[in-house]
Design an enzyme around this catalytic site. Structure first.
Site, mmCIF file in Angstrom:
data_model
loop_
_atom_site.group_PDB
_atom_site.id
_atom_site.type_symbol
_atom_site.label_atom_id
_atom_site.label_comp_id
_atom_site.label_asym_id
_atom_site.label_seq_id
_atom_site.Cartn_x
_atom_site.Cartn_y
_atom_site.Cartn_z
ATOM 1 N N LYS B 221 0.853 -1.192 0.000
ATOM 2 C CA LYS B 221 0.000 0.000 0.000
ATOM 3 C C LYS B 221 0.887 1.239 0.000
ATOM 4 C CE LYS B 221 -3.862 -2.306 0.351
ATOM 5 N NZ LYS B 221 -5.007 -2.182 -0.561
ATOM 6 N N ASP B 249 -0.182 -0.043 -4.475
ATOM 7 C CA ASP B 249 -1.627 0.213 -4.465
ATOM 8 C C ASP B 249 -1.886 1.516 -3.731
ATOM 9 O OD1 ASP B 249 -4.359 0.244 -4.154
ATOM 10 O OD2 ASP B 249 -4.503 -1.749 -3.246
ATOM 11 N N GLU B 275 -1.791 0.353 -8.643
ATOM 12 C CA GLU B 275 -3.220 0.030 -8.517
ATOM 13 C C GLU B 275 -3.990 1.221 -7.980
ATOM 14 O OE1 GLU B 275 -3.774 -3.740 -6.638
ATOM 15 O OE2 GLU B 275 -5.707 -3.182 -5.768
ATOM 16 N N GLU B 302 -11.506 -2.842 -8.235
ATOM 17 C CA GLU B 302 -12.290 -3.252 -7.064
ATOM 18 C C GLU B 302 -13.433 -2.297 -6.775
ATOM 19 O OE1 GLU B 302 -8.730 -2.625 -4.299
ATOM 20 O OE2 GLU B 302 -10.382 -2.276 -2.935
ATOM 21 N N ASP B 325 -14.124 -7.558 -8.881
ATOM 22 C CA ASP B 325 -14.498 -7.855 -7.500
ATOM 23 C C ASP B 325 -15.753 -8.718 -7.535
ATOM 24 O OD1 ASP B 325 -14.275 -6.546 -4.436
ATOM 25 O OD2 ASP B 325 -16.297 -7.141 -5.037
ATOM 26 N N HIS B 352 -9.538 -8.653 -7.405
ATOM 27 C CA HIS B 352 -9.429 -8.105 -6.063
ATOM 28 C C HIS B 352 -9.951 -9.139 -5.075
ATOM 29 C CE1 HIS B 352 -11.519 -5.828 -2.694
ATOM 30 N NE2 HIS B 352 -10.251 -5.555 -2.502
#
Lengths: 435, 435
Positions: B221, B249, B275, B302, B325, B352
């Site tokens: 992240k 991400d 992402e 997602e 998703d 996701h």
């Protein structure tokens, strides 16, 4: 003692409009116009309430009301004056809540819930300041307006500095435009003749009434059956003559190829715009259709769910008329962002209205736009549908095909207590007693 | 007697994950992973239940459950076999309901509610047929698969005939791929090392564990603080070496210019993909970012709310990895449309997962894709996060960095009754007793 917010009451209000086919179109054959209604209360002695709502068309209005109720903890207990003085801050708190945002983000039920609460707070602020919302907004400084807007995800199309420049450019002439607005009102168009459920005689009669009432633009619903549409468009054009602007509205019925073919069949009758030809999410499809059917122009917006989508529609020249909705995006603040984007791209804003109470709300946005943003009414019209206004304490007034500029304080969203009681779902008189 | 649907029970299930900073990222600092859980019941003697859920991250899970509950009238009373044999028809009934669709359309709370119900029906159908969902889908004929998909708004990118051609092209080799899938499973990557709330030592330790566990891709992240991101990316690259794929991400944190500048700062550490660099609604921004940061590739999905949006992302080359998703779009049927679109455009689908139960669901979609749609696992990986699997009766199994192919009937979404009871909000043991 600083007054504080004490409650956010929600009501599930529904009108049985499906019984008369009012509001019928190619995708919405049987709407029961509804309001997930909110009343914001404070402990200010003798103070005002803020009224707002999310508009739905029946089933699911309870879900919408539940979503509004979920916002109460974010408001109850906050000081009233400081909160109303920083509605940009409150907007960010609601929209970017780290858990609630998953339910959108910034779209659908949760975003519409925020619109109801934000608009109710603007109603409260305007009532406290003794001004209609359009005037309250128009009298803010450019800096104050910019502070209301969240520019996240907009900077590739509109920066705060550009927004400031747009607003400053409109500063000269504000007083003159305000005076003109108060004297002349704002142009309207009427959708009342064009619902799909009406037969040709009713269409003909309502077209004549629209002319007599001074309208210069009407709108017809299309998209269910091509032969019917051609016939109805011919009837409308015959009755209205060549100078009336006749918009058509497909309510998302078509794919790209069908849209282009269908619109070309209607072209001989000179449609002013074609509205919602396809999915409101489909920027690319709208752009393709717009290029193919030019000079007929594309309009959309009532289901466009936030400023990021409108930004892309504008960047891609996918619409020629931007039809913002008062209660689809997250209320006044997001609509200011959208008005600024439209001004940047030079696209006329022609708000979606009708339903229940949407006319009452959007007039304030267009009038603010005229006084303080775009500075023009050219090619701008506000939709008008003559349904359900009797339920509002300060209903819109239409004269000679124009909205009469409201002067009473607030946002105009307040319904009569009796209307609220009678249309409460499922226990109100209207619903408890079978039709 | 034909068995009929009798009930659609909803439960508000929440896990207090925010207490440990599991799942923390730049936009979601404190998620409480939650499921608006649905159990579809029938009157079939000794029959199965269908289990499904919409995933949320805490507050608002009650709204999500209310939205699912609103779908009960559309299902209760219908005959079970005929309904399960035409889930394409039921999907259209739910998605295009003339009143409920106003709450989206096809997005947000209402669309996610449909995903829960549709997925629960697939779970039920698979349990009745004694197959895992991936195999049930893979054994349908191309015609049966196409009948599950609503091509409305897709025809400018994918027609039913093109979809049929894609599926027919994959017919040869199905048996061989099924065998290979059962033997080798499907590649996974792990997000567990990379949550923002973890310190460098924990990051280092978890990277080593990922290597030891056989993963060839991890994800970090990013997006809260550039200096932190550079440091964490350096740590990860040092520990993992040059061959590990390290995705980053940003969870929608950036505007376009910031995204491009930030990603360039991370480029020396060779990120495999970036992402959610910006708003999930912003197709144009993703396309701009993708061009600017190439050869680093953009991944998103997602929060992309339906097939119309994915279509545009693909048409605009705005993503290089499509992260569907299981419970954001309207369930299996819409995800089949998305798999077909991805196959048409030649873009790898890397679902996701994480949250609660998403790994359990998406594995079936990727495995169906491998056997019957794209026919390949090249550059395809399913996200894996090692949280909360213990609550499921048939949890995913990861071995040597791959999902072990499930063979038990159903969709894998069924939680243990005790987990449901303990995590019911707000009265379950976990919530009633303060931490």
């Amino acid at each position: 003692m600083t007054p504080r917010f004490t409650a956010l009451d929600t009501l599930d209000i529904r009108f049985p409009t499906s019984r008369d086919l009012d509001g019928s179109d190619a995708m919405n054959p049987d709407p029961d116009y509804s309001a997930a209604y909110v009343i914001v209360r404070t402990d200010e002695p003798g103070g005002h309430e803020g009224h707002g709502f999310a508009f739905t068309i029946g089933r699911g209005n309870d879900i919408q009301a539940a979503a509004i109720r979920a916002l109460a903890p974010y408001l109850v207990g906050l000081p009233v004056p400081a909160t109303l003085d920083d509605l940009g801050g409150l907007w960010r708190t609601l929209v970017h809540d780290s858990q609630l945002r998953w339910l959108g983000p910034e779209k659908g039920v949760m975003h519409m819930a925020i619109s109801a609460v934000v608009n109710a707070l603007w109603d409260l602020r305007a009532k406290r300041e003794g001004k209609p919302v359009w005037r309250l907004l128009a009298e803010l400084s450019p800096e104050e307006v910019v502070a209301l807007v969240d520019f996240r995800y907009l900077s590739d199309a509109l920066t705060p500095d550009e927004a400031l420049a747009i607003l400053r450019r409109a500063e000269p002439g504000k007083a003159e435009r305000t005076a003109r607005l108060l004297a002349d009102g704002y142009p309207a168009y009427t959708t009342s003749p064009g619902w799909l459920g009406y037969d040709d005689d009713k269409l003909r009669r309502l077209c004549k009434e629209a002319i007599a009432d001074g309208f210069t633009q009407i709108k017809l619903k299309v998209g269910a059956d091509l032969a019917d549409d051609i016939r109805r468009m011919r009837v409308a054009r015959e009755v209205c003559g060549p100078d009336m602007r006749i918009a058509v509205d497909a309510n998302q019925r078509w794919d790209v190829a069908t849209a282009i073919a269908w619109i070309r069949e209607l072209a001989p009758f000179d449609p002013w715009w074609v509205e919602e030809p396809t999915s409101p999410d489909d920027i690319g499809a709208h752009a393709t259709i717009a290029r193919a059917v030019s000079p007929i122009r594309v309009a959309t917006g009532e289901h466009v769910h936030n400023r990021v989508m409108f930004k892309q529609f504008l960047q891609n020249r996918a619409l020629s008329f931007l039809q913002l909705d008062a209660a689809r995006v997250a209320g006044v603040n997001e609509n200011i962002a959208i008005l600024l984007l439209a001004a940047k791209f030079g696209v006329p804003v022609c708000p979606h209205a009708g339903g229940v109470g949407l006319c009452e709300l959007v007039q304030h946005l267009s009038m603010f736009d005229y006084v303080a943003v775009s500075g023009t009414m050219e090619d701008r019209v506000i939709e008008y549908v003559d349904h359900l206004h009797e339920h509002f304490i300060d209903p819109v007034v239409i004269r000679d095909g124009r909205y009469v500029t409201p002067t009473t304080p607030g946002f105009g969203a307040t319904m009569h207590p009796r209307s609220l009681a009678e249309h409460a779902y499922p226990d109100g008189l209207v619903w408890a007693v079978p039709a």
